[in-house]
Every structure is written in structure tokens, then in C-alpha cells.
Design a protein around this motif. Structure first.
Motif, mmCIF file in Angstrom:
data_model
loop_
_atom_site.group_PDB
_atom_site.id
_atom_site.type_symbol
_atom_site.label_atom_id
_atom_site.label_comp_id
_atom_site.label_asym_id
_atom_site.label_seq_id
_atom_site.Cartn_x
_atom_site.Cartn_y
_atom_site.Cartn_z
ATOM 1 N N ASP A 21 0.821 -1.215 0.000
ATOM 2 C CA ASP A 21 0.000 0.000 0.000
ATOM 3 C C ASP A 21 0.850 1.258 0.000
ATOM 4 O OD1 ASP A 21 -2.371 -1.358 -0.109
ATOM 5 O OD2 ASP A 21 -2.717 -1.336 2.053
ATOM 6 N N VAL A 22 2.140 1.128 0.318
ATOM 7 C CA VAL A 22 3.026 2.287 0.260
ATOM 8 C C VAL A 22 3.061 2.855 -1.159
ATOM 9 C CG1 VAL A 22 5.401 3.068 0.594
ATOM 10 C CG2 VAL A 22 4.378 1.452 2.202
ATOM 11 N N LEU A 23 3.078 1.987 -2.158
ATOM 12 C CA LEU A 23 3.092 2.447 -3.546
ATOM 13 C C LEU A 23 1.800 3.178 -3.900
ATOM 14 C CD1 LEU A 23 4.616 -0.751 -5.228
ATOM 15 C CD2 LEU A 23 5.814 1.314 -4.458
ATOM 16 N N LEU A 24 0.669 2.619 -3.465
ATOM 17 C CA LEU A 24 -0.610 3.276 -3.740
ATOM 18 C C LEU A 24 -0.703 4.609 -3.006
ATOM 19 C CD1 LEU A 24 -3.347 3.090 -5.131
ATOM 20 C CD2 LEU A 24 -4.210 1.828 -3.139
ATOM 21 N N LEU A 25 -0.178 4.655 -1.783
ATOM 22 C CA LEU A 25 -0.183 5.908 -1.033
ATOM 23 C C LEU A 25 0.684 6.961 -1.715
ATOM 24 C CD1 LEU A 25 -1.019 7.503 1.473
ATOM 25 C CD2 LEU A 25 0.927 6.479 2.677
ATOM 26 N N ALA A 26 1.846 6.555 -2.233
ATOM 27 C CA ALA A 26 2.705 7.499 -2.951
ATOM 28 C C ALA A 26 2.001 8.027 -4.199
ATOM 29 C CB ALA A 26 4.016 6.815 -3.327
ATOM 30 N N ALA A 27 1.295 7.140 -4.925
ATOM 31 C CA ALA A 27 0.553 7.595 -6.096
ATOM 32 C C ALA A 27 -0.561 8.559 -5.717
ATOM 33 C CB ALA A 27 -0.030 6.389 -6.839
ATOM 34 N N THR A 31 -1.003 12.401 -6.944
ATOM 35 C CA THR A 31 -2.270 12.857 -7.521
ATOM 36 C C THR A 31 -2.791 14.085 -6.790
ATOM 37 O OG1 THR A 31 -2.808 10.579 -8.144
ATOM 38 C CG2 THR A 31 -4.611 12.162 -8.084
ATOM 39 N N ALA A 32 -2.643 14.112 -5.457
ATOM 40 C CA ALA A 32 -3.083 15.277 -4.698
ATOM 41 C C ALA A 32 -2.303 16.527 -5.099
ATOM 42 C CB ALA A 32 -2.930 15.010 -3.205
ATOM 43 N N VAL A 33 -0.991 16.374 -5.321
ATOM 44 C CA VAL A 33 -0.179 17.513 -5.757
ATOM 45 C C VAL A 33 -0.631 17.984 -7.137
ATOM 46 C CG1 VAL A 33 2.158 18.248 -6.352
ATOM 47 C CG2 VAL A 33 1.770 16.827 -4.329
ATOM 48 N N LEU A 34 -0.860 17.048 -8.065
ATOM 49 C CA LEU A 34 -1.298 17.422 -9.404
ATOM 50 C C LEU A 34 -2.673 18.090 -9.377
ATOM 51 C CD1 LEU A 34 -0.186 14.267 -11.437
ATOM 52 C CD2 LEU A 34 0.942 16.500 -11.340
ATOM 53 N N ALA A 35 -3.566 17.582 -8.516
ATOM 54 C CA ALA A 35 -4.899 18.185 -8.418
ATOM 55 C C ALA A 35 -4.820 19.602 -7.862
ATOM 56 C CB ALA A 35 -5.808 17.317 -7.557
ATOM 57 N N SER A 36 -3.915 19.820 -6.903
ATOM 58 C CA SER A 36 -3.755 21.167 -6.353
ATOM 59 C C SER A 36 -3.207 22.142 -7.394
ATOM 60 C CB SER A 36 -2.822 21.124 -5.145
ATOM 61 O OG SER A 36 -1.513 20.699 -5.521
ATOM 62 N N LEU A 37 -2.530 21.636 -8.410
ATOM 63 C CA LEU A 37 -2.012 22.472 -9.487
ATOM 64 C C LEU A 37 -3.024 22.677 -10.611
ATOM 65 C CD1 LEU A 37 1.625 21.032 -9.762
ATOM 66 C CD2 LEU A 37 0.875 23.122 -8.591
ATOM 67 N N GLY A 38 -4.215 22.109 -10.451
ATOM 68 C CA GLY A 38 -5.262 22.295 -11.451
ATOM 69 C C GLY A 38 -5.567 21.082 -12.289
ATOM 70 N N LEU A 39 -4.770 20.027 -12.188
ATOM 71 C CA LEU A 39 -5.003 18.811 -12.976
ATOM 72 C C LEU A 39 -5.950 17.888 -12.207
ATOM 73 C CD1 LEU A 39 -1.355 18.197 -14.236
ATOM 74 C CD2 LEU A 39 -3.217 19.381 -15.409
ATOM 75 N N VAL A 40 -7.208 18.332 -12.095
ATOM 76 C CA VAL A 40 -8.182 17.586 -11.292
ATOM 77 C C VAL A 40 -8.657 16.325 -11.991
ATOM 78 C CG1 VAL A 40 -8.975 19.635 -10.068
ATOM 79 C CG2 VAL A 40 -10.034 19.003 -12.244
ATOM 80 N N PHE A 41 -8.280 16.135 -13.252
ATOM 81 C CA PHE A 41 -8.739 14.947 -13.971
ATOM 82 C C PHE A 41 -8.138 13.666 -13.388
ATOM 83 C CE2 PHE A 41 -8.789 18.526 -16.924
ATOM 84 C CZ PHE A 41 -10.107 18.497 -17.346
ATOM 85 N N PHE A 42 -7.027 13.808 -12.649
ATOM 86 C CA PHE A 42 -6.408 12.618 -12.061
ATOM 87 C C PHE A 42 -7.089 12.206 -10.752
ATOM 88 C CE2 PHE A 42 -3.052 14.536 -14.634
ATOM 89 C CZ PHE A 42 -2.631 13.443 -15.371
#
Length: 507
Positions: A21-27, A31-42
Motif C-alpha cells: 500500500d506504500v506504492l498506492l499511497l505514494a501515487a 495525484t493530490a499535488v497534481l490536483a492542487s495544481l489544477g489537474l483535477v482529472f487525475f
């Protein structure tokens, strides 16, 4: 032996999944960082993946560990409906296709669902808790083998004790992991009530549509039936007035036709009134109304009713028309000859069983009648259970709660007595034997640190250090496990008391 091997295999599988689950948590963090930058599609694909992992954990803890956990997610939003002009609206925006409104609704559904963030919190802790709980037996066995390898009179019994204790602790650790998973992933009373509000909101929309369709049907029946006949009667009476002096015989014949038309109109009006609310249902109750319905049915219907008191009028009406629809389906689609209807009150619910000897194969997904019954019953927290194999027979069971409102005090009674003592000791002192006296001492022992500090096990003679470390770890896990079990049971009990039996949750 085989059972112990299966238990150990399940522990290793769950522990391995917890570590991955460490890998899924890292992903999820990326995704949270990308969503905060506006890429909410992820966001949506990532949340869907986390939910699948959480659902896998619920399913495995239920089938492997016997700790059933219901999913706590809010119901998905309904598909967007077009406006009369063909456009789709979401808030203040108009779209030509339903794709973007559906995407916005789904994003809002996942983002505002508290279960989404609870799944992420569980995913953050699962590698630590699940990995440590399920891989500790391997560490104990490894330590025991290490002591046995030294082959001294003192290390041999210590190694045997440590290895046996590690293997024996696997079932208890699995049960503790199941309790912890249920504590984190089970539905809370707040999430259940939120889902219930969302479900009732959908039912309100469906009920409004159904009532509008029913009003249109009544209007159509009145316009095409009784109203047309009354208009014709008025025209005929006008002709009678003109013929009264010139042709009395023709006037009498027209009056006879008018009388027949009035009788037919009255019959149609009575049938329409019975379709809205049968008088026998209001006067005699559900049992006699169903018996009267059975007399008018072309099938051979046997009715057994055991009702000590009458249910609320809306409940009786919903059940009456549901039985009427089932009889119609049995005669029109099932090809049945006989039908058995049993009506009774069991466990605070009005339960109706309708069985026919037809050809079977009924499916709510393929017929609007059965879907209409489900919508009608859902307004009262009722359910329709259908068993209709090909070839028959078909058995439909209606279960509709009639006692209690599902409202309980906001807070249930707090744990008392020994349960309260276990809670205080588990949550308050469980960390002491588990972490400093157990895990930290084990790490210092493995890495050969000379510092003994206040770690009790390191001050004991060499052969007894490992048994004391394992004992401290098991003691801490037991204290935490008891506290988790009591907390989980109390939380689930409060959920049932507050949400009520109408939610369909078993205690």
C-alpha cells in the motif's frame, strides 16, 4: 495443521498487501499535488483505485477473518437529465452533452463523501499497522530460530518459547487486524444518515415523477371515459327536450339510452375511485381488501391474513397496490393458475409473501411494474425480495417496517464496568509495552546496541531477553486489540440504534 497453514498464509497475504500500500499511497500523494495544481482529472481515477483497495480489504476481512464491514459510500448521483430545450445544466453552465455535467457530479460526489477521506487515512496507516501486526510473527519465529541456532542450555527453551508464541499469536493478530479495519472502514452513523438523506432525496424525485404520471393517468381516464359519456348524455338530453312534444316515443328511447350511459359512467367512476383508493381498504383494512381483490381475480387465489391491528393508511395502500401489481403480473406474464398470499406481522415489520405456480423468470430490470413496486415500497423503507427461477415458481416477499421511527438518542450509553476499564488501559497504557518495551527493545536487540536505558527486557539475562520482548509486544497488542474491539462494537451498536432497522443493517 492445514488450518494453521491457511491462517499463516492469510496473515502473510494481508501483511504483504499492507506493505505494498506504500506504492498506492505514494501515487495518491502525487495525484493530490497534481490536483492542487489544477489537474483535477487525475482525482477521480485515483479515488476509484483507493476505493477498490478499501473494498478488497473489507471483502477479505469479511471472508477470511469473519469481520463483516459494510461499504460506507454515499449513493452515486443520478445521470443528468436534459432540459426541455435539449441542453444539460450544471449549476449556471449549459452543456450540449451529458458528459461534463456527469463528470462534475461524480467529482463532487467523491470529493464531498467523508468515506473518501477515511479510505485515504486508512491507506496511510495500513502499511504501518497492518505490516507490523501481521509480520511480527515472522520476526518472532526468526528470533526463535536465532536462539535455537546458538544451541546452549538456556537459549534452546527460550527459542522454542519465542517461536511458538509467534506462531500462536497469528490468529489473535488477524482478529485484531480485522477489528482495526472495521473500525476505520465501517460506516459511521453520520455517513449512514447522510446516505439515507441522499437516498430519500432520490426517492422524493422518483415519487414526484410517479405521482405526476398517476395524475396524468387519472386525467386521461376521466377525459376519455366518464367525461365523454357525461358530455354525450348532455347532448342526448338536449335532443330529448326537442323530441318531447313532437315524438314522445323517440324521446323515451333516448332517455333509456341516457339511463344506460349514466350506469356505465357510474361504473367507470367507481372503478377509477377503486384505483385511487379502494373503499373496502379504508373501511375493512388490508386483509379484507386483498380478499375482495382475490374474488375479482381470474386466478385461484388463497389469502391468509394474520393482522392483529391495522397499519397506517399509506402503508396499507402501498402494500395493497403492490399485491395488485403482483397478481396482474402472475396472470398476464407468468401464466399462473393459482396464487397464495400470506400477510402477517413479524419482528415489527409487515411481511407479505405472494407465491404463484407460473413459469417464473420475473426480473425487475426488465419490467416497469416490478420497478414501480420497488419505488412505491422504498418510500416507506420497504423492500421487495423476488425469487423467480426459470420454470417457476415465483415468490415475491414484501417487507415493510411499521414500528418505530429509527430515531434514537444522539449518544448511546457509554461503556461501563470492565469494558470501560479495558478502554482506559488499552488506549492509555497499551503503547508502553508495545513500542518502547517491545518494538524499540527488539530493534536494539537486533542491531546489537549496548545501551540498555530503561528497557526492562535488556536488563534480563540473555536467554530471557527475547521472551520478554515478545511478551511485551503481545501484551501491548492485546491491550490495543481489546480497546479496538470494544470501540468497534460500541460504534456499530450506536449506528444501529441511531439509524434504525429500516436501513437494512444487521447488528
Amino acid at each position: 495443521m492445514r488450518r494453521h497453514a491457511v491462517t499463516l498464509g492469510r496473515a502473510l497475504a494481508l501483511g504483504g498487501m499492507a506493505l505494498t500500500d506504500v506504492l498506492l499511497l505514494a501515487a495518491a500523494l502525487v495525484t493530490a499535488v497534481l490536483a492542487s495544481l489544477g489537474l483535477v482529472f487525475f482525482f477521480l481515477p485515483m479515488v476509484g483505485l483507493v476505493r477498490r483497495r478499501a473494498m478488497l480489504a473489507r471483502r477479505l476481512t469479511g471472508t477470511w477473518l469473519g469481520v463483516a464491514t459494510e461499504p460506507p459510500y454515499l449513493p452515486p448521483p443520478p445521470p443528468p437529465r436534459p432540459q426541455p430545450d435539449g441542453w444539460y445544466r450544471y449549476e449556471r453552465q449549459l452543456y450540449k452533452t451529458p458528459r461534463w455535467p456527469a463528470w462534475h457530479e461524480r467529482w463532487k460526489w467523491m470529493f464531498t463523501d467523508p468515506a473518501t477521506w477515511r479510505d485515504l487515512a486508512w491507506l496511510s496507516l495500513n502499511p504501518i499497522v497492518g505490516g507490523s501486526l501481521l509480520l511480527l510473527p515472522l520476526a518472532a519465529v526468526w528470533c526463535g530460530l536465532d536462539l535455537l541456532g546458538r544451541w546452549t542450555p538456556l537459549t534452546v527453551p527460550s527459542g522454542v518459547v519465542v517461536a511458538v508464541a509467534g506462531v500462536a499469536a497469528v490468529p489473535w493478530l488477524l482478529r485484531l487486524y480485522g477489528w482495526w479495519t472495521r473500525l476505520c472502514l465501517a460506516p459511521t452513523a453520520r455517513s449512514v444518515l447522510a446516505g439515507r438523506v441522499r437516498r430519500l432525496d432520490q426517492l422524493r424525485t422518483e415519487t414526484a415523477d410517479s405521482q405526476a404520471a398517476e395524475l396524468r393517468r387519472i386525467e386521461r381516464d376521466l377525459h376519455d371515459g366518464a367525461q365523454a359519456r357525461l358530455v354525450a348524455m348532455g347532448m342526448t338530453l338536449g335532443a330529448v327536450e326537442e323530441l318531447m312534444d313532437s315524438d314522445p316515443e323517440a324521446a323515451k328511447a333516448l332517455l333509456a339510452k341516457t339511463r344506460e350511459a349514466s350506469s356505465v359512467a357510474l361504473t367507470e367512476l367507481r372503478a377509477l375511485v377503486r384505483g385511487i383508493h379502494p373503499p373496502v381498504l379504508a373501511e375493512r383494512g388490508l386483509g379484507d381488501a386483498v380478499r375482495a381483490m382475490a374474488l375479482d381475480s381470474p386466478l385461484k387465489v388463497t389469502v391468509t391474513a394474520n393482522l392483529s391491528r391495522r397499519s397506517p393508511a399509506p402503508v396499507e395502500s402501498a402494500v395493497y397496490f403492490s399485491i395488485s401489481e403482483l397478481l396482474t403480473n402472475a396472470a398476464r406474464h407468468g401464466g399462473a393458475d393459482r396464487v397464495w398470499i400470506d400477510i402477517g406481522v413479524r419482528d415489527g415489520s409487515l411481511r407479505v409473501t405472494v407465491t404463484d405456480d407460473g413459469s417464473g423468470g420475473a426480473d425487475p430490470a426488465r419490467g416497469s411494474g416490478l420497478r414501480g413496486i420497488e419505488r412505491r415500497l422504498a418510500a416507506f423503507d420497504g423492500v421487495l425480495a423476488l425469487n423467480s427461477p426459470p420454470g417457476g415458481p415465483t415468490t415475491a416477499t414484501i417487507d415493510l417496517p411499521i414500528e418505530g421511527s429509527g430515531d434514537a438518542p444522539e449518544g448511546g450509553p457509554a461503556p461501563k464496568g470492565w469494558r470501560l476499564a479495558v478502554l482506559v488501559l488499552g488506549w492509555g497504557l497499551g503503547w508502553l509495552p508495545l513500542f518502547p518495551q517491545g518494538l524499540v527493545a527488539m530493534g536494539m536487540k537486533i542491531f546489537g546496541s549496548d545501551a540498555k536505558s530503561w528497557f526492562l527486557a535488556l536488563h534480563l539475562p540473555e536467554p530471557w531477553q527475547w521472551p520478554m520482548i515478545v511478551f511485551n509486544i503481545l501484551l501491548g497488542l492485546t491491550m490495543y486489540g481489546g480497546a479496538m474491539a470494544i470501540t468497534s462494537a460500541h460504534s456499530h451498536r450506536r449506528l444501529i440504534e441511531r439509524a434504525g432497522p429500516a436501513l437494512g443493517l444487521d447488528g
